[in-house]
Design a protein around this motif. Structure first.
Motif, PDB file in Angstrom:
ATOM      1  N   ASP A   2      -0.817  10.471 -20.676  1.00 50.80           N
ATOM      2  CA  ASP A   2       0.554  10.010 -20.461  1.00 50.80           C
ATOM      3  C   ASP A   2       0.503   8.696 -19.670  1.00 50.80           C
ATOM      4  N   ALA A   3       0.410   7.581 -20.383  1.00 50.85           N
ATOM      5  CA  ALA A   3       0.276   6.268 -19.761  1.00 50.85           C
ATOM      6  C   ALA A   3       1.527   5.909 -18.961  1.00 50.85           C
ATOM      7  N   LYS A   4       2.680   6.255 -19.509  1.00 51.79           N
ATOM      8  CA  LYS A   4       3.934   5.945 -18.814  1.00 51.79           C
ATOM      9  C   LYS A   4       3.992   6.712 -17.491  1.00 51.79           C
ATOM     10  N   GLY A   5       3.647   7.977 -17.493  1.00 49.48           N
ATOM     11  CA  GLY A   5       3.620   8.805 -16.284  1.00 49.48           C
ATOM     12  C   GLY A   5       2.619   8.272 -15.278  1.00 49.48           C
ATOM     13  N   VAL A   6       1.436   7.833 -15.771  1.00 49.46           N
ATOM     14  CA  VAL A   6       0.417   7.270 -14.884  1.00 49.46           C
ATOM     15  C   VAL A   6       0.969   6.014 -14.221  1.00 49.46           C
ATOM     16  N   GLY A   7       1.684   5.172 -14.963  1.00 42.08           N
ATOM     17  CA  GLY A   7       2.266   3.926 -14.421  1.00 42.08           C
ATOM     18  C   GLY A   7       3.301   4.225 -13.331  1.00 42.08           C
ATOM     19  N   VAL A   8       4.164   5.200 -13.607  1.00 38.09           N
ATOM     20  CA  VAL A   8       5.193   5.574 -12.616  1.00 38.09           C
ATOM     21  C   VAL A   8       4.527   6.136 -11.356  1.00 38.09           C
ATOM     22  N   LEU A   9       3.560   7.022 -11.556  1.00 37.76           N
ATOM     23  CA  LEU A   9       2.880   7.621 -10.408  1.00 37.76           C
ATOM     24  C   LEU A   9       2.057   6.579  -9.638  1.00 37.76           C
ATOM     25  N   GLU A  10       1.552   5.546 -10.336  1.00 37.04           N
ATOM     26  CA  GLU A  10       0.823   4.466  -9.652  1.00 37.04           C
ATOM     27  C   GLU A  10       1.777   3.683  -8.743  1.00 37.04           C
ATOM     28  N   ARG A  11       2.983   3.392  -9.254  1.00 35.27           N
ATOM     29  CA  ARG A  11       3.985   2.708  -8.420  1.00 35.27           C
ATOM     30  C   ARG A  11       4.372   3.588  -7.228  1.00 35.27           C
ATOM     31  N   ASP A  12       4.522   4.888  -7.446  1.00 33.90           N
ATOM     32  CA  ASP A  12       4.833   5.823  -6.351  1.00 33.90           C
ATOM     33  C   ASP A  12       3.702   5.814  -5.310  1.00 33.90           C
ATOM     34  N   ARG A  13       2.452   5.788  -5.812  1.00 34.87           N
ATOM     35  CA  ARG A  13       1.315   5.779  -4.893  1.00 34.87           C
ATOM     36  C   ARG A  13       1.321   4.514  -4.040  1.00 34.87           C
ATOM     37  N   VAL A  14       1.521   3.348  -4.660  1.00 34.94           N
ATOM     38  CA  VAL A  14       1.542   2.074  -3.930  1.00 34.94           C
ATOM     39  C   VAL A  14       2.671   2.075  -2.896  1.00 34.94           C
ATOM     40  N   GLN A  15       3.839   2.540  -3.307  1.00 33.62           N
ATOM     41  CA  GLN A  15       4.994   2.591  -2.407  1.00 33.62           C
ATOM     42  C   GLN A  15       4.721   3.555  -1.238  1.00 33.62           C
ATOM     43  N   THR A  16       4.138   4.714  -1.536  1.00 35.23           N
ATOM     44  CA  THR A  16       3.845   5.700  -0.499  1.00 35.23           C
ATOM     45  C   THR A  16       2.770   5.178   0.450  1.00 35.23           C
ATOM     46  N   GLU A  17       1.771   4.464  -0.080  1.00 34.48           N
ATOM     47  CA  GLU A  17       0.747   3.882   0.782  1.00 34.48           C
ATOM     48  C   GLU A  17       1.354   2.832   1.717  1.00 34.48           C
ATOM     49  N   ARG A  18       2.295   2.029   1.210  1.00 29.62           N
ATOM     50  CA  ARG A  18       2.980   1.056   2.064  1.00 29.62           C
ATOM     51  C   ARG A  18       3.770   1.771   3.161  1.00 29.62           C
ATOM     52  N   LEU A  19       4.476   2.824   2.753  1.00 26.63           N
ATOM     53  CA  LEU A  19       5.235   3.597   3.740  1.00 26.63           C
ATOM     54  C   LEU A  19       4.299   4.221   4.779  1.00 26.63           C
ATOM     55  N   LEU A  20       3.165   4.750   4.313  1.00 23.05           N
ATOM     56  CA  LEU A  20       2.199   5.361   5.225  1.00 23.05           C
ATOM     57  C   LEU A  20       1.649   4.319   6.200  1.00 23.05           C
ATOM     58  N   GLU A  21       1.269   3.144   5.692  1.00 26.24           N
ATOM     59  CA  GLU A  21       0.730   2.105   6.572  1.00 26.24           C
ATOM     60  C   GLU A  21       1.790   1.617   7.556  1.00 26.24           C
ATOM     61  N   SER A  22       3.009   1.437   7.085  1.00 22.72           N
ATOM     62  CA  SER A  22       4.103   1.018   7.958  1.00 22.72           C
ATOM     63  C   SER A  22       4.370   2.068   9.044  1.00 22.72           C
ATOM     64  N   THR A  23       4.328   3.331   8.647  1.00 19.74           N
ATOM     65  CA  THR A  23       4.552   4.415   9.600  1.00 19.74           C
ATOM     66  C   THR A  23       3.426   4.479  10.610  1.00 19.74           C
ATOM     67  N   ARG A  24       2.181   4.298  10.150  1.00 19.48           N
ATOM     68  CA  ARG A  24       1.041   4.292  11.074  1.00 19.48           C
ATOM     69  C   ARG A  24       1.154   3.134  12.073  1.00 19.48           C
ATOM     70  N   GLU A  25       1.547   1.961  11.577  1.00 16.74           N
ATOM     71  CA  GLU A  25       1.714   0.804  12.472  1.00 16.74           C
ATOM     72  C   GLU A  25       2.832   1.076  13.483  1.00 16.74           C
ATOM     73  N   SER A  26       3.921   1.649  13.022  1.00 15.11           N
ATOM     74  CA  SER A  26       5.020   1.995  13.936  1.00 15.11           C
ATOM     75  C   SER A  26       4.562   3.025  14.956  1.00 15.11           C
ATOM     76  N   LEU A  27       3.750   3.971  14.519  1.00 12.66           N
ATOM     77  CA  LEU A  27       3.227   4.995  15.425  1.00 12.66           C
ATOM     78  C   LEU A  27       2.321   4.354  16.478  1.00 12.66           C
ATOM     79  N   ARG A  28       1.435   3.442  16.040  1.00  9.31           N
ATOM     80  CA  ARG A  28       0.555   2.757  17.001  1.00  9.31           C
ATOM     81  C   ARG A  28       1.381   1.965  18.022  1.00  9.31           C
ATOM     82  N   ARG A  29       2.400   1.281  17.533  1.00  6.59           N
ATOM     83  CA  ARG A  29       3.256   0.495  18.443  1.00  6.59           C
ATOM     84  C   ARG A  29       4.016   1.416  19.399  1.00  6.59           C
ATOM     85  N   ALA A  30       4.538   2.504  18.898  1.00  9.72           N
ATOM     86  CA  ALA A  30       5.267   3.448  19.751  1.00  9.72           C
ATOM     87  C   ALA A  30       4.332   4.039  20.805  1.00  9.72           C
ATOM     88  N   GLU A  31       3.074   4.322  20.419  1.00 10.57           N
ATOM     89  CA  GLU A  31       2.108   4.848  21.380  1.00 10.57           C
ATOM     90  C   GLU A  31       1.814   3.821  22.471  1.00 10.57           C
TER      91      GLU A  31
END
Length: 189
Positions: free
Chosen positions: A75-104
């Motif tokens: 399912d190439a279309k599903g793989v493409g959607v899930l790849e965009r979700d992965r990239v977006q989630t990784e950005r959110l994770l990195e942003s959250t980690r940076e916010s956590l480091r700053r808050a600490e």
């Protein structure tokens, strides 16, 4: 030139040193309370961000599993959607980690500042108590000196009165000598 236009400045009221200590202590306590409140807010934020890191990490695991399944099914279309979700989630994770480091970092800084303010308040309280004791002792010494000065003034007044009495006697003696009839010489017989 126009001296009557000049306003007389009233001298400032004497400042109570203990009241100055009290105001400073109160200001520092208020500041420390605000710093502790901000630190508590950041600590709560740290908890929320930690949960966010856990949630995004779990979501990445879920996306990786679903992406693998979509890839296995072709399912190439599903793989493409899930790849965009992965990239977006990784950005959110990195942003959250940076916010956590700053808050600490910020919460550690604020907790240190609150601790420092608490120590300053404690030091000022000790200094205030010492100043209060010194002022009380100074008051006792001042009162003792005032009594000593009053005694000295009474002794000086007594000495001045004695001098006046002596002057009066001396003046009376002079007056007596001036107004006494001259002594008659004795006749020789």
């Amino acid at each position: 030139m126009f001296g009557f236009l000049k306003r007389k400045k009233t001298p400032p009221a004497p400042v109570d040193p203990l009241a100055t200590f009290d105001r400073l202590i109160e200001d520092l306590e208020r500041q420390a309370a605000e710093v502790r409140k901000s630190a508590a807010t950041l600590l709560a934020l740290k908890g929320e961000l930690s949960r966010g890191v856990t949630r995004y990490t779990a979501r990445l695991g879920d996306i990786a599993g679903r992406r693998q399944t979509a890839h296995d099914r072709g399912d190439a279309k599903g793989v493409g959607v899930l790849e965009r979700d992965r990239v977006q989630t990784e950005r959110l994770l990195e942003s959250t980690r940076e916010s956590l480091r700053r808050a600490e970092r910020d919460s550690e800084l604020l907790l240190g500042a609150a601790s420092e303010l608490g120590e300053r308040v404690a030091d000022l309280r000790i200094e205030r108590e010492s100043a209060s004791a010194r002022m009380a002792a100074g008051g006792v010494v001042t009162e003792a000196l005032r009594e000593q000065v009053e005694r000295f003034d009474r002794v000086m007044a007594l000495e001045a009165a004695r001098d006046e009495v002596e002057k009066a006697h001396a003046l009376a003696d002079i007056y007596r000598e001036e107004h006494q009839p001259p002594a008659t010489p004795e006749r020789v017989k």
